[in-house]
Design a protein around this motif. Structure first.
Motif, mmCIF file in Angstrom:
data_model
loop_
_atom_site.group_PDB
_atom_site.id
_atom_site.type_symbol
_atom_site.label_atom_id
_atom_site.label_comp_id
_atom_site.label_asym_id
_atom_site.label_seq_id
_atom_site.Cartn_x
_atom_site.Cartn_y
_atom_site.Cartn_z
ATOM 1 N N PHE A 4 0.825 -1.204 0.000
ATOM 2 C CA PHE A 4 0.000 0.000 0.000
ATOM 3 C C PHE A 4 0.860 1.256 0.000
ATOM 4 O O PHE A 4 0.560 2.225 -0.699
ATOM 5 C CB PHE A 4 -0.943 0.005 1.204
ATOM 6 C CG PHE A 4 -1.716 1.277 1.336
ATOM 7 C CD1 PHE A 4 -2.788 1.534 0.495
ATOM 8 C CD2 PHE A 4 -1.363 2.238 2.275
ATOM 9 C CE1 PHE A 4 -3.493 2.726 0.602
ATOM 10 C CE2 PHE A 4 -2.065 3.417 2.384
ATOM 11 C CZ PHE A 4 -3.134 3.651 1.542
ATOM 12 N N VAL A 5 1.935 1.249 0.771
ATOM 13 C CA VAL A 5 2.834 2.409 0.804
ATOM 14 C C VAL A 5 3.479 2.615 -0.562
ATOM 15 O O VAL A 5 3.570 3.743 -1.067
ATOM 16 C CB VAL A 5 3.894 2.244 1.910
ATOM 17 C CG1 VAL A 5 4.969 3.308 1.815
ATOM 18 C CG2 VAL A 5 3.240 2.277 3.282
ATOM 19 N N ALA A 6 3.902 1.520 -1.193
ATOM 20 C CA ALA A 6 4.478 1.616 -2.538
ATOM 21 C C ALA A 6 3.439 2.120 -3.537
ATOM 22 O O ALA A 6 3.736 2.950 -4.403
ATOM 23 C CB ALA A 6 5.023 0.265 -2.977
ATOM 24 N N GLY A 7 2.203 1.640 -3.410
ATOM 25 C CA GLY A 7 1.133 2.102 -4.286
ATOM 26 C C GLY A 7 0.796 3.565 -4.069
ATOM 27 O O GLY A 7 0.506 4.298 -5.015
ATOM 28 N N SER B 82 -10.912 15.112 -6.466
ATOM 29 C CA SER B 82 -10.639 14.353 -5.235
ATOM 30 C C SER B 82 -11.116 12.914 -5.358
ATOM 31 O O SER B 82 -10.427 11.979 -4.926
ATOM 32 C CB SER B 82 -11.316 15.011 -4.045
ATOM 33 O OG SER B 82 -10.830 16.313 -3.877
ATOM 34 N N LEU B 83 -12.275 12.739 -5.942
ATOM 35 C CA LEU B 83 -12.795 11.392 -6.153
ATOM 36 C C LEU B 83 -11.936 10.632 -7.163
ATOM 37 O O LEU B 83 -11.688 9.440 -7.004
ATOM 38 C CB LEU B 83 -14.242 11.477 -6.648
ATOM 39 C CG LEU B 83 -15.003 10.179 -6.798
ATOM 40 C CD1 LEU B 83 -15.098 9.465 -5.467
ATOM 41 C CD2 LEU B 83 -16.384 10.446 -7.355
ATOM 42 N N PHE B 84 -11.441 11.324 -8.166
ATOM 43 C CA PHE B 84 -10.561 10.709 -9.146
ATOM 44 C C PHE B 84 -9.255 10.254 -8.494
ATOM 45 O O PHE B 84 -8.772 9.156 -8.754
ATOM 46 C CB PHE B 84 -10.269 11.702 -10.278
ATOM 47 C CG PHE B 84 -9.399 11.155 -11.358
ATOM 48 C CD1 PHE B 84 -9.924 10.316 -12.320
ATOM 49 C CD2 PHE B 84 -8.049 11.478 -11.416
ATOM 50 C CE1 PHE B 84 -9.124 9.805 -13.323
ATOM 51 C CE2 PHE B 84 -7.245 10.981 -12.410
ATOM 52 C CZ PHE B 84 -7.779 10.138 -13.373
ATOM 53 N N ARG B 85 -8.698 11.075 -7.618
ATOM 54 C CA ARG B 85 -7.453 10.702 -6.918
ATOM 55 C C ARG B 85 -7.668 9.502 -6.012
ATOM 56 O O ARG B 85 -6.825 8.608 -5.932
ATOM 57 C CB ARG B 85 -6.940 11.876 -6.107
ATOM 58 C CG ARG B 85 -6.336 12.957 -6.930
ATOM 59 C CD ARG B 85 -5.799 14.082 -6.050
ATOM 60 N NE ARG B 85 -5.208 15.115 -6.868
ATOM 61 C CZ ARG B 85 -5.648 16.356 -6.914
ATOM 62 N NH1 ARG B 85 -6.669 16.731 -6.189
ATOM 63 N NH2 ARG B 85 -5.054 17.231 -7.701
ATOM 64 N N THR C 146 1.095 6.357 -6.856
ATOM 65 C CA THR C 146 -0.083 7.170 -7.147
ATOM 66 C C THR C 146 0.244 8.654 -7.032
ATOM 67 O O THR C 146 -0.234 9.463 -7.829
ATOM 68 C CB THR C 146 -1.232 6.809 -6.196
ATOM 69 O OG1 THR C 146 -1.513 5.420 -6.331
ATOM 70 C CG2 THR C 146 -2.479 7.593 -6.503
ATOM 71 N N TRP C 147 1.061 9.020 -6.051
ATOM 72 C CA TRP C 147 1.454 10.420 -5.899
ATOM 73 C C TRP C 147 2.241 10.889 -7.124
ATOM 74 O O TRP C 147 2.003 11.984 -7.631
ATOM 75 C CB TRP C 147 2.278 10.588 -4.627
ATOM 76 C CG TRP C 147 2.725 11.996 -4.415
ATOM 77 C CD1 TRP C 147 1.958 13.048 -4.003
ATOM 78 C CD2 TRP C 147 4.030 12.507 -4.644
ATOM 79 N NE1 TRP C 147 2.737 14.178 -3.946
ATOM 80 C CE2 TRP C 147 4.009 13.882 -4.337
ATOM 81 C CE3 TRP C 147 5.216 11.940 -5.066
ATOM 82 C CZ2 TRP C 147 5.123 14.685 -4.446
ATOM 83 C CZ3 TRP C 147 6.335 12.740 -5.178
ATOM 84 C CH2 TRP C 147 6.277 14.097 -4.865
ATOM 85 N N LEU C 148 3.169 10.049 -7.604
ATOM 86 C CA LEU C 148 3.927 10.410 -8.802
ATOM 87 C C LEU C 148 3.020 10.525 -10.022
ATOM 88 O O LEU C 148 3.142 11.450 -10.827
ATOM 89 C CB LEU C 148 5.022 9.378 -9.056
ATOM 90 C CG LEU C 148 6.171 9.365 -8.063
ATOM 91 C CD1 LEU C 148 7.084 8.181 -8.346
ATOM 92 C CD2 LEU C 148 6.930 10.664 -8.106
ATOM 93 N N LEU C 149 2.098 9.588 -10.150
ATOM 94 C CA LEU C 149 1.148 9.618 -11.265
ATOM 95 C C LEU C 149 0.232 10.834 -11.163
ATOM 96 O O LEU C 149 -0.075 11.474 -12.178
ATOM 97 C CB LEU C 149 0.333 8.324 -11.274
ATOM 98 C CG LEU C 149 -0.531 8.032 -12.470
ATOM 99 C CD1 LEU C 149 0.308 7.968 -13.739
ATOM 100 C CD2 LEU C 149 -1.266 6.730 -12.259
ATOM 101 N N ASP C 150 -0.160 11.184 -9.970
ATOM 102 C CA ASP C 150 -1.004 12.356 -9.747
ATOM 103 C C ASP C 150 -0.282 13.639 -10.147
ATOM 104 O O ASP C 150 -0.862 14.516 -10.784
ATOM 105 C CB ASP C 150 -1.417 12.413 -8.274
ATOM 106 C CG ASP C 150 -2.295 13.589 -7.973
ATOM 107 O OD1 ASP C 150 -3.369 13.703 -8.593
ATOM 108 O OD2 ASP C 150 -1.908 14.412 -7.114
ATOM 109 N N ARG C 151 0.987 13.751 -9.790
ATOM 110 C CA ARG C 151 1.777 14.924 -10.176
ATOM 111 C C ARG C 151 1.898 15.007 -11.693
ATOM 112 O O ARG C 151 1.792 16.092 -12.273
ATOM 113 C CB ARG C 151 3.183 14.873 -9.567
ATOM 114 C CG ARG C 151 3.238 15.022 -8.076
ATOM 115 C CD ARG C 151 2.843 16.430 -7.648
ATOM 116 N NE ARG C 151 1.445 16.441 -7.227
ATOM 117 C CZ ARG C 151 0.624 17.471 -7.247
ATOM 118 N NH1 ARG C 151 1.034 18.632 -7.631
ATOM 119 N NH2 ARG C 151 -0.622 17.359 -6.870
#
Length: 66
Positions: A19-22, A46-49, A26-31
């Protein structure tokens, strides 16, 4: 894949590490998505994130526990 991993002599569930790796992925993909301007066409960012986090963590969990 072991069900638990020892970190500093404490057993941690492997799914927590996944989960931490995900979350980091996800944070990198979000940026990257924010820099491309995709969030201008998303109805609810927010719902998309949140759904992106669930999908990424689900895929990582399925890949490792298969």
């Amino acid at each position: 894949m072991p069900r638990s991993t020892a970190i500093l002599e404490a057993y941690v569930p492997t799914i927590l590490l996944l989960f931490v790796a995900g979350a980091l992925f996800t944070w990198l993909l979000d940026r990257a998505l924010a820099l491309t301007g995709l969030y201008r066409v998303v109805w609810h960012p927010s719902l998309f994130r949140a759904s992106l986090l669930v999908c990424v963590c689900g895929l990582i969990g399925l890949a490792f526990y298969r």
